[in-house]
Motif scaffolding. Structure first.
Motif, short mmCIF file in Angstrom:
data_model
loop_
_atom_site.label_atom_id
_atom_site.label_comp_id
_atom_site.label_asym_id
_atom_site.label_seq_id
_atom_site.Cartn_x
_atom_site.Cartn_y
_atom_site.Cartn_z
N LYS A 225 0.84 -1.21 0.00
CA LYS A 225 0.00 0.00 0.00
C LYS A 225 0.88 1.26 0.00
O LYS A 225 0.63 2.21 -0.74
CB LYS A 225 -0.91 0.00 1.23
N ARG A 226 1.91 1.24 0.84
CA ARG A 226 2.81 2.40 0.91
C ARG A 226 3.56 2.59 -0.41
O ARG A 226 3.76 3.70 -0.88
CB ARG A 226 3.80 2.22 2.06
N THR A 227 3.99 1.45 -0.98
CA THR A 227 4.72 1.52 -2.26
C THR A 227 3.84 2.10 -3.36
O THR A 227 4.27 2.96 -4.13
CB THR A 227 5.21 0.11 -2.67
N GLU A 235 2.70 -0.64 -9.89
CA GLU A 235 2.61 -2.07 -9.64
C GLU A 235 3.69 -2.47 -8.65
O GLU A 235 4.80 -1.93 -8.67
CB GLU A 235 2.76 -2.88 -10.93
N THR A 236 3.38 -3.42 -7.77
CA THR A 236 4.38 -3.91 -6.81
C THR A 236 4.15 -5.39 -6.54
O THR A 236 3.07 -5.93 -6.80
CB THR A 236 4.33 -3.10 -5.50
N ALA A 256 -4.35 0.04 -9.88
CA ALA A 256 -5.74 -0.04 -10.33
C ALA A 256 -6.52 -1.09 -9.53
O ALA A 256 -7.67 -0.87 -9.13
CB ALA A 256 -5.79 -0.36 -11.82
N ARG A 257 -5.88 -2.25 -9.30
CA ARG A 257 -6.53 -3.31 -8.52
C ARG A 257 -6.75 -2.85 -7.07
O ARG A 257 -7.81 -3.07 -6.49
CB ARG A 257 -5.67 -4.57 -8.55
N PHE A 258 -5.73 -2.21 -6.48
CA PHE A 258 -5.84 -1.70 -5.11
C PHE A 258 -6.99 -0.70 -5.00
O PHE A 258 -7.78 -0.75 -4.05
CB PHE A 258 -4.51 -1.04 -4.71
N GLU A 259 -7.10 0.17 -5.98
CA GLU A 259 -8.17 1.17 -5.97
C GLU A 259 -9.54 0.53 -6.14
O GLU A 259 -10.53 0.96 -5.54
CB GLU A 259 -7.92 2.20 -7.07
N ARG A 298 -1.81 10.16 1.55
CA ARG A 298 -0.75 10.02 0.54
C ARG A 298 -1.20 9.14 -0.63
O ARG A 298 -0.54 9.10 -1.66
CB ARG A 298 0.51 9.42 1.17
N ILE A 299 -2.29 8.41 -0.45
CA ILE A 299 -2.79 7.53 -1.51
C ILE A 299 -3.26 8.39 -2.68
O ILE A 299 -4.13 9.26 -2.51
CB ILE A 299 -3.95 6.64 -0.98
N PRO A 300 -2.69 8.19 -3.88
CA PRO A 300 -3.02 9.05 -5.03
C PRO A 300 -4.52 9.14 -5.34
O PRO A 300 -5.02 10.21 -5.68
CB PRO A 300 -2.25 8.40 -6.19
N LYS A 301 -5.26 8.03 -5.21
CA LYS A 301 -6.68 8.04 -5.53
C LYS A 301 -7.45 8.94 -4.57
O LYS A 301 -8.38 9.65 -4.97
CB LYS A 301 -7.25 6.61 -5.48
N ILE A 302 -7.06 8.93 -3.30
CA ILE A 302 -7.69 9.80 -2.30
C ILE A 302 -7.46 11.25 -2.69
O ILE A 302 -8.38 12.08 -2.65
CB ILE A 302 -7.12 9.51 -0.90
N GLN A 303 -6.24 11.58 -3.06
CA GLN A 303 -5.91 12.95 -3.46
C GLN A 303 -6.71 13.37 -4.69
O GLN A 303 -7.24 14.48 -4.77
CB GLN A 303 -4.42 13.08 -3.73
N GLN A 304 -6.81 12.44 -5.65
CA GLN A 304 -7.55 12.75 -6.89
C GLN A 304 -9.03 12.99 -6.61
O GLN A 304 -9.62 13.97 -7.09
CB GLN A 304 -7.39 11.60 -7.89
#
Length: 564
Positions: A225-227, A235-236, A256-259, A298-304
């Motif tokens: 998640k942090r990565t 991807e990680t 994308a899967r995480f989101e 810090r999660i990009p989707k949250i920021q978006q």
């Protein structure tokens, strides 16, 4: 062990490694959130007296039960210790922050944790409010007019939003909202559940019953998640050696899967933000700044999503999201202790009550006296409350906190009664007064208008809260644990000192042998002394401090005779 030391050994000791105590504190064991979470925790939880949750651990080869307040007190005590080492002085007073949507019971339980840790909690303040103080001071020299700040606070276990108006040193909270059960831990849980199913599909084995496997999987999921929160990484890998029954597990997860796994949770954050503005009757366009607080922002989707919701407005990330709350609390502590400098002298903080407060009589409905988001301190009253049965001699008042229409669906804070002469129903008339001070302490009074009979109560403890005797016992136990820890530290230090000395002597002896005459007999005596000392270090886990010191003295005597 507390903090990183505890986290680093979690995979080897999952059932004895406790986390998420903040999600348990001040809640009932029967709470639906507690019941859903306990299925995901590797440690055991049970219900205690008054439906209080207890955490069961193996402590010194015995089963012991800890209340969430005790676990939190251990963390606070560790933080206090770190601060005392840094400052070089003793700390007694503290300002503690809590999620904005914590109810009275959760706040008071947090205060109890501070007491058990040996701290005098001066004030409990809301996390987003503390963050707004940090932001306001950071921007103090830039803005000289009133500004509306929306604080978006998404941490590991809770989500809060608050609308704060800052006018120079005046910080006025307009509205609070949030969810005390939404945060980074939930995002981790979704990933863990996903990979448990994947492992089951690939290897036909269910690891959901293995605390050790789940703990190791959770650790790599949190790391993933942090990565994925890094803007450049999409991807990680998920890699765990011998995850279960010796089977190595390898997989990958894309951003994308995480989101997608957490889509509903991310959307819920925006829904709460939308509700906050609607309740405050504020338009998105009237918000001057959106401040992000908490590691999960810090999660990009949250920021978006947050940026899209506020019509593309730039999000304020100038203050460290992990430090903002602590910084604001420190400012409040400086003001309360009278140690603030000139920059802090003008700061005035105006909080609100996060949940509605009211009472219930015989009809089972919640009669709201103080609506949520009312500025505190405040005093409000309800008049002409009456009886529903003939010849009542006692009228019981149950005091609740919450937003549900049925009283039993809200949180019962306390109960009391007023004695009256027997009268036909609807004849007695009562005035009910609720008063909250700046510390959030609630006072309730009831007066029968015809007779003047009155009763009052200070709600400083919710139903099921720790009693004074329980707190005193836990304080004594905490002192005992601290004494045990100190004894343990002394043993470890003595052992390390001896081990360090052994290798110094061995190195010096080798140099002596190589550089000059050193008889075989002298060498044998020295080696025997070293061997005895090493046996004490290696064979015994932790001996008494005096035993290590005695062995060091013997070794020193031998080395001195040998001229080492």
């Amino acid at each position: 062990m507390v903090g990183d030391a505890a986290k680093n050994q979690a995979a080897l000791n999952p059932t004895n490694t406790i986390f998420d105590a903040k999600r348990l504190i001040g809640r009932r064991f029967s709470d639906s959130h507690v019941q859903s979470d306990r299925n995901l925790w590797p440690f055991k939880t049970i219900g205690g007296v008054d439906d209080k949750p207890k955490i069961v651990v193996n402590f010194k080869s015995q089963e012991k039960q800890f209340l969430p307040e005790e676990i939190s007190s251990m963390i606070l005590a560790k933080m206090r210790e770190i601060a005392e080492i840094y400052l070089g002085s003793t700390i007694k007073d503290a300002v503690v922050t809590v999620p904005a949507h914590f109810n009275d019971s959760q706040r008071q339980a947090t205060k109890d944790a501070g007491t058990i840790a040996g701290l005098n909690v001066l004030r409990i303040i809301n996390e987003p409010t503390a963050a707004s103080i940090a932001y306001g001071l950071d921007k103090k020299d830039i803005y000289d007019h009133e500004r509306n700040i929306f604080v978006f606070d998404l941490g590991g276990g809770t989500f809060d939003v608050s609308l704060v108006t800052i006018d120079k040193g005046d910080f006025e909270v307009k509205l609070l909202d949030g969810d005390t059960h939404l945060g980074g831990e939930d995002f981790d849980n979704r990933m863990v559940k996903f990979f448990v199913e994947e492992f089951k599909g690939k290897h036909k084995k269910d690891i959901s019953g293995s605390p050790k496997a789940l703990r190791r999987l959770r650790t790599v999921c949190e790391r993933a998640k942090r990565t994925l929160s890094s803007p450049s990484i999409v991807e990680t890998a998920i890699e765990v050696d011998a995850l279960h029954d010796g089977i190595d597990f390898y997989s990958t997860i894309t951003r994308a899967r995480f989101e997608e796994l957490n889509k509903d949770l991310f959307t819920k954050c925006i829904r709460i933000a939308k509700k906050c503005l609607r309740d405050a009757k504020f338009d998105k366009g009237s918000i001057d700044e959106v401040v992000l607080v908490g590691g999960s922002t810090r999660i990009p989707k949250i920021q978006q999503l947050a940026q899209d919701f506020f019509n593309g407005k730039d999000l304020c990330r100038s203050i460290n999201p992990d430090e903002a709350v602590a910084y604001g609390a420190a400012v409040q502590a400086a003001i309360l202790s009278g140690q603030g400098n000139e920059d802090l002298q003008d700061i005035v903080l105006r909080e609100v009550t996060p949940l509605s407060l009211g009472f219930s009589l015989d009809n089972g409905l919640m009669e709201v006296v103080i609506p949520r988001n009312t500025s505190i301190p405040t005093t409000m009253r309800v008049d002409d409350i009456t009886t529903v049965r003939d010849n009542q001699t006692e009228v019981h008042f149950d005091i609740f906190q919450g937003e549900r229409a049925k009283a039993e669906d809200n949180y019962l804070l306390d109960s009391f009664y007023i004695k009256i002469p027997p009268e036909p129903k609807s004849v007695p008339k009562f005035n009910v007064c609720f008063s909250i001070d700046e510390n959030g302490i609630l006072n309730v009074s009831v007066k029968e208008t015809r007779t003047g009979i009155e009763n009052r109560i200070t709600v400083i403890k919710g139903k099921g809260r720790l009693s004074k005797e329980q707190i005193e016992r836990m304080v004594q136990e905490a002192e005992k644990y601290r004494a045990d820890d100190e004894t343990h530290r002394k043993k470890v230090k003595a052992k390390n000192d001896l081990e360090d000395y052994i290798y110094k002597i061995r190195s010096a002896m080798n140099n002596k042998v190589n550089g000059s005459s050193f008889s075989a007999q002298d060498k044998k005596k020295t080696e025997d002394a070293i061997e005895r000392a090493l046996k004490l270090v290696d064979v015994q886990q932790l001996a008494k401090v005096n035993k290590y010191k005695k062995e060091m003295r013997k070794l020193a005597e031998v080395s001195l005779k040998m001229g080492i």
